[in-house]
Scaffold this motif. Structure first.
Motif, PDB file in Angstrom:
ATOM      1  N   ASP A 124       0.741  -1.137   0.109  1.00  0.00           N
ATOM      2  CA  ASP A 124      -0.026  -0.057   0.056  1.00  0.00           C
ATOM      3  C   ASP A 124       1.016   1.291   0.063  1.00  0.00           C
ATOM      4  OD1 ASP A 124       0.773   0.127   2.574  1.00  0.00           O
ATOM      5  OD2 ASP A 124      -0.943   0.111   3.408  1.00  0.00           O
ATOM      6  N   GLY A 125       2.230   1.008   0.295  1.00  0.00           N
ATOM      7  CA  GLY A 125       2.954   2.230   0.242  1.00  0.00           C
ATOM      8  C   GLY A 125       2.937   3.172   1.486  1.00  0.00           C
ATOM      9  N   HIS A 126       2.222   2.497   2.519  1.00  0.00           N
ATOM     10  CA  HIS A 126       2.159   3.271   3.627  1.00  0.00           C
ATOM     11  C   HIS A 126       2.249   2.542   4.899  1.00  0.00           C
ATOM     12  CE1 HIS A 126       0.209   6.734   1.596  1.00  0.00           C
ATOM     13  NE2 HIS A 126      -0.320   5.524   0.763  1.00  0.00           N
ATOM     14  N   THR A 127       2.846   1.251   4.994  1.00  0.00           N
ATOM     15  CA  THR A 127       2.894   0.280   5.866  1.00  0.00           C
ATOM     16  C   THR A 127       4.207   0.049   6.142  1.00  0.00           C
ATOM     17  OG1 THR A 127       0.759  -0.441   5.673  1.00  0.00           O
ATOM     18  CG2 THR A 127       1.934  -1.590   7.461  1.00  0.00           C
ATOM     19  N   PRO A 128       5.318   0.677   6.549  1.00  0.00           N
ATOM     20  CA  PRO A 128       6.604   0.264   6.755  1.00  0.00           C
ATOM     21  C   PRO A 128       6.833  -0.937   7.316  1.00  0.00           C
ATOM     22  CG  PRO A 128       6.259   1.890   8.404  1.00  0.00           C
ATOM     23  CD  PRO A 128       5.182   1.976   7.568  1.00  0.00           C
ATOM     24  N   ASP A 129       8.038  -1.753   7.127  1.00  0.00           N
ATOM     25  CA  ASP A 129       8.311  -2.674   8.040  1.00  0.00           C
ATOM     26  C   ASP A 129       9.371  -2.636   8.844  1.00  0.00           C
ATOM     27  OD1 ASP A 129      10.847  -2.760   6.372  1.00  0.00           O
ATOM     28  OD2 ASP A 129      10.315  -4.487   5.309  1.00  0.00           O
ATOM     29  N   TYR A 130       9.997  -1.291   8.840  1.00  0.00           N
ATOM     30  CA  TYR A 130      10.869  -0.898   9.865  1.00  0.00           C
ATOM     31  C   TYR A 130      12.368  -1.673   9.937  1.00  0.00           C
ATOM     32  CZ  TYR A 130       7.144   1.352  11.761  1.00  0.00           C
ATOM     33  OH  TYR A 130       5.777   2.392  12.120  1.00  0.00           O
ATOM     34  N   THR A 131      12.550  -2.196   8.757  1.00  0.00           N
ATOM     35  CA  THR A 131      13.807  -2.730   8.281  1.00  0.00           C
ATOM     36  C   THR A 131      14.693  -1.634   8.183  1.00  0.00           C
ATOM     37  OG1 THR A 131      13.502  -3.078   6.061  1.00  0.00           O
ATOM     38  CG2 THR A 131      12.803  -4.944   7.644  1.00  0.00           C
ATOM     39  N   CYS A 132      16.062  -1.971   7.959  1.00  0.00           N
ATOM     40  CA  CYS A 132      16.981  -0.889   7.794  1.00  0.00           C
ATOM     41  C   CYS A 132      17.680  -1.036   6.318  1.00  0.00           C
ATOM     42  CB  CYS A 132      18.214  -1.042   8.618  1.00  0.00           C
ATOM     43  SG  CYS A 132      17.939  -0.579  10.421  1.00  0.00           S
ATOM     44  N   CYS A 133      17.808   0.013   5.667  1.00  0.00           N
ATOM     45  CA  CYS A 133      18.339   0.042   4.422  1.00  0.00           C
ATOM     46  C   CYS A 133      19.913  -0.448   4.358  1.00  0.00           C
ATOM     47  CB  CYS A 133      18.632   1.440   3.675  1.00  0.00           C
ATOM     48  SG  CYS A 133      19.606   1.644   2.058  1.00  0.00           S
ATOM     49  N   ALA A 134      20.135  -1.672   3.522  1.00  0.00           N
ATOM     50  CA  ALA A 134      21.416  -2.342   3.492  1.00  0.00           C
ATOM     51  C   ALA A 134      22.717  -1.090   3.285  1.00  0.00           C
ATOM     52  CB  ALA A 134      21.568  -3.211   2.414  1.00  0.00           C
ATOM     53  N   CYS A 135      22.356  -0.196   2.563  1.00  0.00           N
ATOM     54  CA  CYS A 135      23.637   0.812   2.220  1.00  0.00           C
ATOM     55  C   CYS A 135      23.497   1.773   3.137  1.00  0.00           C
ATOM     56  CB  CYS A 135      23.183   1.544   0.899  1.00  0.00           C
ATOM     57  SG  CYS A 135      24.455   2.871   0.335  1.00  0.00           S
ATOM     58  N   CYS A 136      22.496   2.652   3.525  1.00  0.00           N
ATOM     59  CA  CYS A 136      22.417   3.855   4.500  1.00  0.00           C
ATOM     60  C   CYS A 136      22.400   3.646   5.845  1.00  0.00           C
ATOM     61  CB  CYS A 136      22.118   5.226   3.819  1.00  0.00           C
ATOM     62  SG  CYS A 136      20.191   4.757   3.889  1.00  0.00           S
ATOM     63  N   GLY A 137      21.605   2.645   6.196  1.00  0.00           N
ATOM     64  CA  GLY A 137      21.081   2.453   7.402  1.00  0.00           C
ATOM     65  C   GLY A 137      19.757   3.114   8.059  1.00  0.00           C
ATOM     66  N   ALA A 138      19.333   3.709   7.022  1.00  0.00           N
ATOM     67  CA  ALA A 138      18.079   4.301   7.217  1.00  0.00           C
ATOM     68  C   ALA A 138      16.894   3.380   7.656  1.00  0.00           C
ATOM     69  CB  ALA A 138      17.450   5.181   6.344  1.00  0.00           C
ATOM     70  N   GLN A 139      16.524   3.605   8.712  1.00  0.00           N
ATOM     71  CA  GLN A 139      15.086   2.662   9.181  1.00  0.00           C
ATOM     72  C   GLN A 139      14.121   3.172   8.656  1.00  0.00           C
ATOM     73  OE1 GLN A 139      14.337   2.335  13.509  1.00  0.00           O
ATOM     74  NE2 GLN A 139      13.269   0.154  12.911  1.00  0.00           N
ATOM     75  N   PHE A 140      13.505   2.137   7.924  1.00  0.00           N
ATOM     76  CA  PHE A 140      12.175   2.646   6.846  1.00  0.00           C
ATOM     77  C   PHE A 140      10.949   2.547   7.793  1.00  0.00           C
ATOM     78  CE2 PHE A 140      14.712  -0.633   4.155  1.00  0.00           C
ATOM     79  CZ  PHE A 140      15.277   0.605   3.447  1.00  0.00           C
ATOM     80  N   GLY A 141      10.480   3.928   7.651  1.00  0.00           N
ATOM     81  CA  GLY A 141       9.383   4.147   8.458  1.00  0.00           C
ATOM     82  C   GLY A 141       9.680   5.038   9.728  1.00  0.00           C
ATOM     83  N   ILE A 142      10.862   5.302   9.840  1.00  0.00           N
ATOM     84  CA  ILE A 142      11.372   6.403  10.996  1.00  0.00           C
ATOM     85  C   ILE A 142      12.317   7.143  10.402  1.00  0.00           C
ATOM     86  CG2 ILE A 142      12.732   6.418  12.971  1.00  0.00           C
ATOM     87  CD1 ILE A 142      10.402   4.904  13.749  1.00  0.00           C
TER      88      ILE A 142
END
Length: 85
Positions: free
Chosen positions: A21-39
């Motif tokens: 849906d493009g609105h429900t993050p899984d809160y994992t981290c980007c392998a490259c930059c480490g950004a936590q999706f949804g945060i």
């Protein structure tokens, strides 16, 4: 297959960590930059602030063992979705 790109660094993914849906993050981290999706990429401001810090630190890979040989930051950054640049 449609690609999804990290809102912070532009790394490409086969599946969006923001769900179908493009609105429900899984809160994992980007392998490259480490950004936590949804945060860290919750909105444009948080994505830009995280990116600025990451770049200031030299753009290190969060999971260094996954860094592709020949990786080029300059080639990846333009993949950041326009709304988050």
């Amino acid at each position: 297959m449609e690609m999804w790109y990290c809102r912070v660094c532009g790394l490409d993914y086969d599946v969006s960590p923001w769900g179908e849906d493009g609105h429900t993050p899984d809160y994992t981290c980007c392998a490259c930059c480490g950004a936590q999706f949804g945060i860290d990429d919750y909105n444009v401001v948080t994505a830009q602030l995280f990116r600025a810090t990451w770049l200031t630190e030299g753009a290190p890979w969060f999971y260094a063992n996954l860094k592709p040989s020949g990786w080029q930051l300059a080639a990846q950054l333009p993949q950041i979705p326009l709304a988050y640049q």
